[in-house]
Design an enzyme around this catalytic site. Sequence first.
Site, short mmCIF file in Angstrom:
data_model
loop_
_atom_site.label_atom_id
_atom_site.label_comp_id
_atom_site.label_asym_id
_atom_site.label_seq_id
_atom_site.Cartn_x
_atom_site.Cartn_y
_atom_site.Cartn_z
N LYS A 1 24.86 39.76 4.80
CA LYS A 1 23.54 40.33 5.14
C LYS A 1 22.86 40.89 3.88
O LYS A 1 21.64 40.84 3.76
CB LYS A 1 23.69 41.44 6.17
N TYR B 1 31.29 39.84 5.99
CA TYR B 1 30.15 39.68 6.90
C TYR B 1 28.99 40.56 6.46
O TYR B 1 27.85 40.10 6.31
CB TYR B 1 30.56 40.03 8.35
N HIS B 2 29.28 41.87 6.23
CA HIS B 2 28.19 42.76 5.83
C HIS B 2 27.58 42.31 4.49
O HIS B 2 26.38 42.42 4.28
CB HIS B 2 28.70 44.21 5.74
N THR C 1 21.76 44.83 8.74
CA THR C 1 22.70 45.81 9.29
C THR C 1 22.72 47.09 8.47
O THR C 1 22.56 47.06 7.24
CB THR C 1 24.12 45.22 9.38
N LEU D 1 31.75 51.27 20.85
CA LEU D 1 31.57 51.92 22.15
C LEU D 1 31.82 50.95 23.31
O LEU D 1 32.43 51.31 24.33
CB LEU D 1 30.17 52.55 22.24
N ASN E 1 27.44 29.87 6.41
CA ASN E 1 26.60 29.76 7.60
C ASN E 1 25.41 30.74 7.53
O ASN E 1 24.26 30.35 7.73
CB ASN E 1 27.47 30.08 8.82
N SER F 1 32.51 44.58 4.38
CA SER F 1 33.21 43.35 4.78
C SER F 1 32.42 42.16 4.23
O SER F 1 31.25 42.30 3.83
CB SER F 1 33.28 43.23 6.31
N1 USQ Z 1 36.20 51.19 15.18
C1 USQ Z 1 37.18 51.94 15.78
N2 USQ Z 1 37.81 51.41 16.88
C2 USQ Z 1 37.50 50.18 17.39
C3 USQ Z 1 36.48 49.43 16.77
C4 USQ Z 1 35.86 49.96 15.66
O1 USQ Z 1 37.49 53.06 15.37
O2 USQ Z 1 38.13 49.78 18.36
C5 USQ Z 1 35.48 51.73 14.02
C6 USQ Z 1 35.53 50.86 12.76
O3 USQ Z 1 36.67 51.15 11.97
C7 USQ Z 1 34.21 51.21 12.08
C8 USQ Z 1 33.28 51.53 13.23
O4 USQ Z 1 34.11 51.76 14.36
O5 USQ Z 1 34.37 52.35 11.30
C9 USQ Z 1 32.29 50.44 13.57
O6 USQ Z 1 33.01 49.25 13.85
P1 USQ Z 1 32.42 48.15 14.88
O7 USQ Z 1 33.45 47.10 15.07
O8 USQ Z 1 31.88 48.81 16.10
O9 USQ Z 1 31.14 47.63 14.10
P2 USQ Z 1 31.02 46.82 12.73
O10 USQ Z 1 32.23 46.02 12.42
O11 USQ Z 1 30.56 47.77 11.69
O12 USQ Z 1 29.87 45.77 13.06
C10 USQ Z 1 28.97 45.93 14.16
C11 USQ Z 1 28.41 44.57 14.52
C12 USQ Z 1 27.62 44.05 13.36
C13 USQ Z 1 26.58 45.05 12.94
C14 USQ Z 1 27.22 46.41 12.65
C15 USQ Z 1 26.25 47.52 12.39
O13 USQ Z 1 29.44 43.67 14.87
O14 USQ Z 1 27.01 42.80 13.71
O15 USQ Z 1 25.97 44.57 11.79
O16 USQ Z 1 27.95 46.80 13.81
S1 USQ Z 1 26.90 48.72 11.28
O17 USQ Z 1 28.23 49.14 11.71
O18 USQ Z 1 25.98 49.83 11.24
O19 USQ Z 1 27.02 48.05 10.01
#
Ligand code: USQ
Length: 400
Positions: free
Chosen positions: A185, A181-182, A144, A239, A118, A179
Amino acid sequence: MRILVLGGDGYLGWPTAMYLSRRGHRVGVVDSFFKRQWESELGVEPLVPILPLRERVKLWRSVTGLNISVAEADLCDYGRVQAIVKDFAPQAIVHYGEQPSAPFSMIDQQHTVLTQTNNISGTLNVLWALRWHAPDCHLVKLGTMGEYGTPNIDIEEGFIEIEHNGRKDILPFPKQPGSFYHLSKVHDSHNILFACHVWNLRSTDLNQGVVYGIETDETALHDGLATSFHYDEIFGTALNRFCVQAVAGMPLTLYGKGTQKRGFLNIRDTLRCVELAISNPPGAGEYRVFNQFTEIFSLRDLAALVKSQGGKMGLAVEIQHLENPRVEAEEHYYNARHQKLVELGLTPHKLSDVLIGSMLHHIQRNAHRIRRESILPRIKWDRTRRAYAAPAAPVLTGTK
Ligand code: USQ
């Protein structure tokens, strides 16, 4: 300016469309509505119910007098993409039209293939449509920060000067995403860089951090203009999830030690960054990367901020360390450059107690809608652990 927002029904796409419309641009939104179907296949939903896109657009017109046009299209349908680009003749395209979740991409083989098919095919179709029908259009693509992973050196904005065996070059910064997903990108970034090079297209790849927030100036104009705010394990991000967990009286879910660090930004800053990119376009043939986040936090620090602000509001907030469902570095160096958007004029909305407090208040008004069963993580990255049994329909929407 004529601006198309791809993925205009989503968490960031809809607020971006309203924001740009209010600033005098002629905005068209495009969406496949697959995300709404994936939500129902996986048994999750946004905190507040979201009106169908055409109804939100009607409401936008009645509240502001401004028009946003809508087209339903699967970006994997090249004929539709071409028709829309020819018809709308965009001067800029803001491309959010992808499967946005890392956990979704790790569920099983089907969800991995769906995510990459996709995302990568859709973006290739956009590039081909631009090449034939709108070669001067500026493609603002949502990438990202996760493309870089967590290397043990400073992260630059897209490119790094490397000296090797006595020779020097400026090369794309190494990518070590976490991942499928990442990874999608990363593949997009390479495809866009190549298309800019061979076809003289112009593009800004916004390597965005984790976005938080529920409200923008435009969503605040009417309840019916709300955006799709998720807190579940699949589409919810850190958050936003912590704030919902605090209101639901559930422990905040820190994955592993919680010492992982990431770049974060307020949803209002996402909109401003996109606007800054659009109003300062790159030259023909130029592919540039902006690292789009405003502050770096460890997850542990974020949870502590939510606990402290929740406490001031009378919420008894606990923090729980869960076995990390992901395979990721927990203790690591993290220092990423994020200068280019500041140089263009970004003044960040910094995270504060007031901001967390206003998110908590907003969530409290909808506390009765929180689906607690969708919060704990069940999708595991590690092959030795039991696979997640998705409550999915046998055929996945959007599988090509
Ligand atoms: N995490 C926790 N607890 C939770 C959820 C997440 O500790 O309940 C941790 C994860 O293990 C990870 C971090 O928080 O280390 C970020 O996780 P996330 O689910 O907030 O974000 P992520 O999966 O990385 O993806 C999100 C968006 C994605 C974007 C990315 C930016 O869904 O679309 O590309 O953030 S980044 O993280 O900078 O790659």
